[in-house]
Design a protein around this motif. Sequence first.
Motif, PDB file in Angstrom:
ATOM      1  N   LYS A  78     -13.671 -21.860  35.674  1.00 15.99           N
ATOM      2  CA  LYS A  78     -14.634 -21.259  34.593  1.00 15.99           C
ATOM      3  C   LYS A  78     -15.372 -20.060  35.172  1.00 15.99           C
ATOM      4  CE  LYS A  78     -18.664 -22.415  31.733  1.00 15.99           C
ATOM      5  NZ  LYS A  78     -19.441 -23.541  31.210  1.00 15.99           N
ATOM      6  N   SER A  79     -15.817 -20.258  36.604  1.00 14.05           N
ATOM      7  CA  SER A  79     -16.534 -19.364  37.251  1.00 14.05           C
ATOM      8  C   SER A  79     -15.458 -18.794  38.556  1.00 14.05           C
ATOM      9  CB  SER A  79     -17.746 -19.579  37.943  1.00 14.05           C
ATOM     10  OG  SER A  79     -18.721 -20.568  36.799  1.00 14.05           O
ATOM     11  N   PRO A  80     -14.901 -17.802  38.010  1.00 10.55           N
ATOM     12  CA  PRO A  80     -13.819 -17.115  38.973  1.00 10.55           C
ATOM     13  C   PRO A  80     -14.232 -16.469  40.453  1.00 10.55           C
ATOM     14  CG  PRO A  80     -13.928 -15.638  37.218  1.00 10.55           C
ATOM     15  CD  PRO A  80     -14.700 -16.846  36.928  1.00 10.55           C
ATOM     16  N   ASN A  81     -15.560 -16.200  40.291  1.00 12.21           N
ATOM     17  CA  ASN A  81     -16.394 -15.513  41.333  1.00 12.21           C
ATOM     18  C   ASN A  81     -17.339 -16.389  41.778  1.00 12.21           C
ATOM     19  OD1 ASN A  81     -14.567 -12.902  41.828  1.00 12.21           O
ATOM     20  ND2 ASN A  81     -15.456 -13.004  39.424  1.00 12.21           N
ATOM     21  N   ASN A  82     -17.405 -17.128  42.846  1.00  9.98           N
ATOM     22  CA  ASN A  82     -18.523 -18.167  43.061  1.00  9.98           C
ATOM     23  C   ASN A  82     -18.700 -18.430  44.534  1.00  9.98           C
ATOM     24  OD1 ASN A  82     -17.426 -21.036  43.724  1.00  9.98           O
ATOM     25  ND2 ASN A  82     -16.325 -20.309  41.884  1.00  9.98           N
ATOM     26  N   ARG A  83     -19.671 -19.097  45.106  1.00  8.33           N
ATOM     27  CA  ARG A  83     -19.852 -19.483  46.466  1.00  8.33           C
ATOM     28  C   ARG A  83     -20.691 -20.722  46.410  1.00  8.33           C
ATOM     29  NH1 ARG A  83     -22.364 -15.214  48.397  1.00  8.33           N
ATOM     30  NH2 ARG A  83     -20.518 -14.283  49.074  1.00  8.33           N
ATOM     31  N   SER A  84     -20.088 -21.672  46.989  1.00  4.75           N
ATOM     32  CA  SER A  84     -20.808 -23.049  46.965  1.00  4.75           C
ATOM     33  C   SER A  84     -20.744 -23.648  48.511  1.00  4.75           C
ATOM     34  CB  SER A  84     -20.139 -23.848  45.865  1.00  4.75           C
ATOM     35  OG  SER A  84     -18.636 -24.134  46.305  1.00  4.75           O
ATOM     36  N   GLY A  85     -21.679 -24.546  48.479  1.00  7.38           N
ATOM     37  CA  GLY A  85     -21.687 -25.487  49.591  1.00  7.38           C
ATOM     38  C   GLY A  85     -22.255 -26.817  49.283  1.00  7.38           C
ATOM     39  N   ASN A  86     -22.072 -27.723  50.480  1.00  2.71           N
ATOM     40  CA  ASN A  86     -23.243 -29.029  50.159  1.00  2.71           C
ATOM     41  C   ASN A  86     -23.085 -29.343  51.652  1.00  2.71           C
ATOM     42  OD1 ASN A  86     -21.151 -31.354  50.733  1.00  2.71           O
ATOM     43  ND2 ASN A  86     -20.014 -30.007  49.516  1.00  2.71           N
ATOM     44  N   VAL A 115     -27.147 -29.290  47.581  1.00  2.95           N
ATOM     45  CA  VAL A 115     -25.956 -28.590  47.333  1.00  2.95           C
ATOM     46  C   VAL A 115     -26.290 -27.453  46.666  1.00  2.95           C
ATOM     47  CG1 VAL A 115     -25.109 -30.670  46.426  1.00  2.95           C
ATOM     48  CG2 VAL A 115     -26.501 -29.640  44.934  1.00  2.95           C
ATOM     49  N   LYS A 116     -25.567 -26.201  46.901  1.00  4.07           N
ATOM     50  CA  LYS A 116     -25.807 -24.981  46.173  1.00  4.07           C
ATOM     51  C   LYS A 116     -24.359 -24.387  45.650  1.00  4.07           C
ATOM     52  CE  LYS A 116     -26.908 -20.320  48.119  1.00  4.07           C
ATOM     53  NZ  LYS A 116     -27.333 -19.647  49.195  1.00  4.07           N
ATOM     54  N   PHE A 117     -24.869 -23.751  44.488  1.00  5.35           N
ATOM     55  CA  PHE A 117     -23.805 -23.030  43.647  1.00  5.35           C
ATOM     56  C   PHE A 117     -24.126 -21.686  43.040  1.00  5.35           C
ATOM     57  CE2 PHE A 117     -21.143 -22.125  40.005  1.00  5.35           C
ATOM     58  CZ  PHE A 117     -19.715 -22.330  40.450  1.00  5.35           C
TER      59      PHE A 117
END
Length: 312
Positions: A78-86, A115-117
């Motif tokens: 759904k979100s093709p460009n993302n950065r995430s972490g936990n 968490v971070k998105f």
Amino acid sequence: MKKTLLLFTLFIGIIHVNAQTLDELKATLSVQKDSLKAAQGRVDATQGKIDAFPGWKKGAFGTIGGSVSNFSNWYAQKSPNNRSGNIGFTVNAFANLNTNLYFWRNSGNLNLSWVKFNDKDNPNDNTQWREANDVFNISSLYGMKLSETFAFSGLGEYRTTILNNFNNPGYLDVGVGATWTPIKDLVVVVHPLNYNLVFSRNDAIFQSSYGTKILVDYTRQIKEISFKTNLSMFQSYKSNNLSNWTWNNSFGYTLWKMIGVGFDFGLRNNKQEALKYAVDNYDVTSANPEPTFDNINNKLQTYWMIGLNYKF
């Protein structure tokens, strides 16, 4: 012909010598392994005597878990460009005093994670780190021994969150009763005279009451394995809506020196917390009735985390 026969005889002899040498090595290895087992048995027996000796026993182990990811033009999601972490960690610590007449057991558990998105295509996306797990629990149990397995005891236990809504709610159990220690490292507490003091800014939902406190704790270390399971229950005499229970579990396996892998999971049931969440998220414009103790869906609360483990 004689030379060929001589070489063949020599070859057979070499094989026979090597076979004998291999068998001898295997026999020697077997003896050495038996010696190591006997030595380890003596070490374990001595360590058991040390562990059983009266005095303070202290220890701690914990789990650290985390991951980061970055996606660019990954159109299948759904979100093709993302950065995430936990990132998260758990710490279990204890300090226990044992004598011939009494014991004093103290323990603490801390489980925090964030968490971070970041959806890079959404300029209004929340890119801040947000709290996920938030568990804080400390307890102190004192007992006067009536026998090797039974004691008259008093318990104080405090539970809350610390990253968000500190002490709102917070739970303080204070009571007296009996403690049973059927085997080493297993503690079963039953306190029929217990007061569950609840701290909250919403007295209409959170109420203090008298009831029975049940606590079961088993903390053990077997060579490279460390584990702790803790079940804390309160059964209110006033109303079942004020009862609650929490079951926390931590496992650690040491792979190298003090570092290994760990796994933590917890279960919780608290109808007061479920009602507060339902009230805070209630849509007054909807056709649904206003949340009450009688109509809320009190789902089981769960969490789990896996990652690196460090034994102190």
